[in-house]
Design a protein around this motif. Structure first.
Motif, PDB file in Angstrom:
ATOM      1  N   ASP A 173       0.743  -1.245   0.024  1.00 18.94           N
ATOM      2  CA  ASP A 173       0.096  -0.097  -0.004  1.00 18.94           C
ATOM      3  C   ASP A 173       0.624   1.167   0.090  1.00 18.94           C
ATOM      4  O   ASP A 173       0.580   2.236  -0.483  1.00 18.94           O
ATOM      5  N   GLU A 174       2.090   0.946   0.420  1.00 22.44           N
ATOM      6  CA  GLU A 174       3.169   2.229   0.525  1.00 22.44           C
ATOM      7  C   GLU A 174       3.404   2.853  -0.781  1.00 22.44           C
ATOM      8  O   GLU A 174       4.369   3.814  -0.990  1.00 22.44           O
ATOM      9  N   LEU A 175       3.377   1.886  -1.883  1.00 20.00           N
ATOM     10  CA  LEU A 175       3.871   2.359  -3.210  1.00 20.00           C
ATOM     11  C   LEU A 175       3.097   3.283  -4.066  1.00 20.00           C
ATOM     12  O   LEU A 175       1.993   2.777  -4.460  1.00 20.00           O
ATOM     13  N   ARG A 185       8.293   5.148  -3.738  1.00 21.04           N
ATOM     14  CA  ARG A 185       7.990   4.746  -5.180  1.00 21.04           C
ATOM     15  C   ARG A 185       8.290   3.268  -5.038  1.00 21.04           C
ATOM     16  O   ARG A 185       9.132   2.769  -4.272  1.00 21.04           O
ATOM     17  N   ASP A 186       7.742   2.608  -6.093  1.00 20.96           N
ATOM     18  CA  ASP A 186       8.146   1.378  -6.452  1.00 20.96           C
ATOM     19  C   ASP A 186       9.544   1.212  -6.931  1.00 20.96           C
ATOM     20  O   ASP A 186       9.596   1.605  -8.380  1.00 20.96           O
ATOM     21  N   SER A 187      10.409   0.840  -6.435  1.00 27.24           N
ATOM     22  CA  SER A 187      11.770   0.710  -7.174  1.00 27.24           C
ATOM     23  C   SER A 187      12.148  -0.823  -7.370  1.00 27.24           C
ATOM     24  O   SER A 187      12.761  -1.048  -8.198  1.00 27.24           O
ATOM     25  N   GLY A 233       7.690  -8.143  -1.859  1.00 28.65           N
ATOM     26  CA  GLY A 233       6.900  -7.765  -0.935  1.00 28.65           C
ATOM     27  C   GLY A 233       5.766  -8.855  -0.348  1.00 28.65           C
ATOM     28  O   GLY A 233       5.432  -9.752  -0.984  1.00 28.65           O
ATOM     29  N   GLY A 234       5.215  -8.559   0.970  1.00 24.72           N
ATOM     30  CA  GLY A 234       4.030  -9.454   1.340  1.00 24.72           C
ATOM     31  C   GLY A 234       4.487 -11.048   1.609  1.00 24.72           C
ATOM     32  O   GLY A 234       3.421 -11.695   1.495  1.00 24.72           O
ATOM     33  N   VAL A 235       5.728 -11.172   1.795  1.00 30.17           N
ATOM     34  CA  VAL A 235       5.808 -12.750   2.205  1.00 30.17           C
ATOM     35  C   VAL A 235       6.488 -13.011   3.299  1.00 30.17           C
ATOM     36  O   VAL A 235       6.947 -13.959   3.965  1.00 30.17           O
ATOM     37  N   PRO A 281      11.085 -11.089  -1.026  1.00 31.10           N
ATOM     38  CA  PRO A 281      10.936 -10.054   0.072  1.00 31.10           C
ATOM     39  C   PRO A 281      10.825  -8.883  -0.599  1.00 31.10           C
ATOM     40  O   PRO A 281      11.386  -8.419  -1.590  1.00 31.10           O
ATOM     41  N   GLY A 282      10.159  -7.867   0.209  1.00 31.93           N
ATOM     42  CA  GLY A 282      10.207  -6.418  -0.419  1.00 31.93           C
ATOM     43  C   GLY A 282      11.363  -5.739  -0.123  1.00 31.93           C
ATOM     44  O   GLY A 282      11.452  -4.729  -1.275  1.00 31.93           O
ATOM     45  N   ASN A 283      12.158  -5.890   0.744  1.00 29.70           N
ATOM     46  CA  ASN A 283      13.526  -5.100   1.014  1.00 29.70           C
ATOM     47  C   ASN A 283      14.136  -5.066  -0.351  1.00 29.70           C
ATOM     48  O   ASN A 283      14.691  -6.282  -0.892  1.00 29.70           O
TER      49      ASN A 283
HETATM   50  P1  AMP Z   1       7.306  -6.243   2.888  1.00 28.95           P
HETATM   51  O1  AMP Z   1       8.274  -7.389   2.343  1.00 28.95           O
HETATM   52  O2  AMP Z   1       6.312  -6.215   2.077  1.00 28.95           O
HETATM   53  O3  AMP Z   1       7.130  -6.300   4.571  1.00 28.95           O
HETATM   54  O4  AMP Z   1       8.391  -4.987   2.477  1.00 28.95           O
HETATM   55  C1  AMP Z   1       9.616  -4.859   3.314  1.00 28.95           C
HETATM   56  C2  AMP Z   1      10.230  -3.473   3.059  1.00 28.95           C
HETATM   57  O5  AMP Z   1      10.422  -3.368   1.646  1.00 28.95           O
HETATM   58  C3  AMP Z   1       9.135  -2.440   3.444  1.00 28.95           C
HETATM   59  O6  AMP Z   1      10.180  -1.329   3.882  1.00 28.95           O
HETATM   60  C4  AMP Z   1       8.438  -2.306   2.069  1.00 28.95           C
HETATM   61  O7  AMP Z   1       8.261  -0.831   2.246  1.00 28.95           O
HETATM   62  C5  AMP Z   1       9.767  -2.123   1.253  1.00 28.95           C
HETATM   63  N1  AMP Z   1       9.480  -2.564  -0.194  1.00 28.95           N
HETATM   64  C6  AMP Z   1       8.292  -3.359  -0.607  1.00 28.95           C
HETATM   65  N2  AMP Z   1       8.029  -3.351  -1.809  1.00 28.95           N
HETATM   66  C7  AMP Z   1       8.991  -2.307  -2.394  1.00 28.95           C
HETATM   67  C8  AMP Z   1       9.045  -1.863  -3.469  1.00 28.95           C
HETATM   68  N3  AMP Z   1       8.344  -2.244  -4.535  1.00 28.95           N
HETATM   69  N4  AMP Z   1       9.780  -0.969  -3.900  1.00 28.95           N
HETATM   70  C9  AMP Z   1      10.807  -0.453  -2.753  1.00 28.95           C
HETATM   71  N5  AMP Z   1      10.431  -0.849  -1.687  1.00 28.95           N
HETATM   72  C10 AMP Z   1       9.730  -1.743  -1.152  1.00 28.95           C
END
Ligand code: AMP
Ligand code: MG
Length: 379
Positions: A173-175, A185-187, A233-235, A281-283
């Motif tokens: 949701d933060e993207l 932003r979505d990087s 993300g989300g895992v 993973p999201g990081n």
């Molecule tokens: P998550 O695995 O979804 O808990 O995300 C872990 C971290 O990665 C959080 O700080 C997210 O904001 C960051 N993150 C997740 N998706 C992205 C993305 N597409 N681009 C940059 N950072 C992200």
């Protein structure tokens, strides 16, 4: 009391790679036999003159020129004659040796060897490479460019060459495209798109998905013919990390979730019908490294190629310290085989990721300056 092992249940990387490899379908090559002798006739392997070795260094009258593909029956080489010949042309009858251009003295239509030719010199004799009927490739061999050439040579159907279609979908949701300070932003999306393309896939970037199980489920069900979906993300273990449960509800086969690696522990892989979901993973550093580890073998497997080996060996120019006992992938600058560790600032550190040339594999934890380690090259 501190645990000696920080997560005994985590899957080792090699085992995760093995599960992925074995779960994916793979094309392979049929048995290939030579349809005719290779070469089918004696053939020149150098540009020069085709002549009779027995006539030594005596001058020869040049009858004409044979190019690759030319019919050798157009000439008959007799004592005192020669035919100019180009690499790949069949030997004219009567000739038994080639004298290369560099070893000929030619004036007008006369040419003279500067060396003593021997029968067979610079001739690829009929059948030296294979005899008609010889087994050239056993059935079930993996595909590579050289083997494709062999199929082409034998006039056999070539394996399908379509690129594997890879979808990239970030979650969170933060993207947003224009972030307030509490948003980003979505990087990962553009990063993974670029990486998939670098690896030769036909990749497409989808809009980021919200942290909503229904939206996730819908995106997974409507994958639109892609073979691999790279999500990020989300895992992990957060309240909004819905991917594992959504995949489970959709009846996906989970290949693994959570591996013994730092960064990148939450990594997931699952098969949803024909669709491989690589749940990164999201990081950013974790997403990048897991994509670098799992996408090349997934593409290779689906394309029928042998498993790639991404590892090279180098030496650390400084010590790398480490907390915990998961194997660590540590960012480095690389000059030849020297790996200069960059300050390790964790899995959110896109700045260091963008500066790194390589990631050194640190195991067992804490390696001294001069230690020999394997590393991955940043693509
Ligand atoms: P998550 O695995 O979804 O808990 O995300 C872990 C971290 O990665 C959080 O700080 C997210 O904001 C960051 N993150 C997740 N998706 C992205 C993305 N597409 N681009 C940059 N950072 C992200
Ligand atoms: Mg998230």
């Amino acid at each position: 009391m501190a645990m000696s092992c920080d997560h005994p249940d985590l899957l080792p990387l090699d085992e995760a790679l093995r599960r992925l490899w074995e779960a994916l379908p793979t094309p392979s090559l049929p048995e290939v036999r030579a349809r005719r002798d290779d070469p089918a006739l004696d053939r020149a392997s150098m540009d020069g003159a085709a002549l009779r070795a027995a006539d030594g260094r005596a001058p020869r009258r040049v009858l004409g020129t044979l190019f690759a593909g030319g019919d050798p029956a157009a000439f008959l080489v007799t004592p005192g004659t020669a035919v100019r010949i180009m690499t790949g042309a069949a030997m004219p009858p009567g000739a038994d040796a080639i004298v290369p251009v560099e070893q000929l003295q030619t004036e007008g239509s006369t040419t003279r060897p500067l060396i003593d030719p021997k029968p067979g010199d610079h001739v690829n004799a009929r059948g030296v490479l294979a005899r008609a009927g010889d087994l050239l490739l056993a059935e079930g061999t993996s595909i590579n460019a050289a083997r494709v050439a062999l199929l082409a040579q034998e006039g056999l159907a070539l394996p399908p060459s379509a690129r594997i279609r890879v979808g990239v979908a970030s979650t969170g949701d933060e993207l947003v495209p224009d972030p307030a300070p509490h948003q980003i932003r979505d990087s990962n999306g553009p990063m993974l798109l670029a990486l998939a393309r670098t690896l030769g896939a036909e990749a497409e970037l989808q809009a980021p998905l919200p942290d909503d199980p229904l939206a996730l489920a819908q995106a997974l069900r409507n994958s639109g013919g892609i073979r691999i979906l790279l999500t990020s993300g989300g895992v992990s273990m957060g309240d909004h990390d819905h991917l594992p449960s959504v995949l489970k509800e959709l009846g996906a086969t989970l290949l693994f979730h959570r591996i013994r690696l730092k960064p990148g522990k939450p990594m997931l892989a699952a098969l949803l019908g024909d669709l491989l979901v690589l749940g990164l993973p999201g990081n950013p550093v974790s997403a990048y490294l897991n994509a670098l580890l799992f996408l090349p073998p997934a593409l290779a497997r689906l394309e029928g190629r042998a498993a790639p080996d991404p590892w090279q060996t180098g030496r650390l120019t400084a010590a790398v310290k480490q907390k915990g006992d998961r194997p660590l992938l540590h960012p480095c600058r690389r000059v030849e085989d020297r790996l200069e560790p960059l300050p390790g600032r964790g899995s959110a550190d896109l700045v260091t990721l963008a500066r790194a040339d390589a990631f050194a594999w640190i195991e067992p934890p804490g390696q001294e300056a001069g230690a020999k380690v394997r590393y991955l090259t940043v693509l």
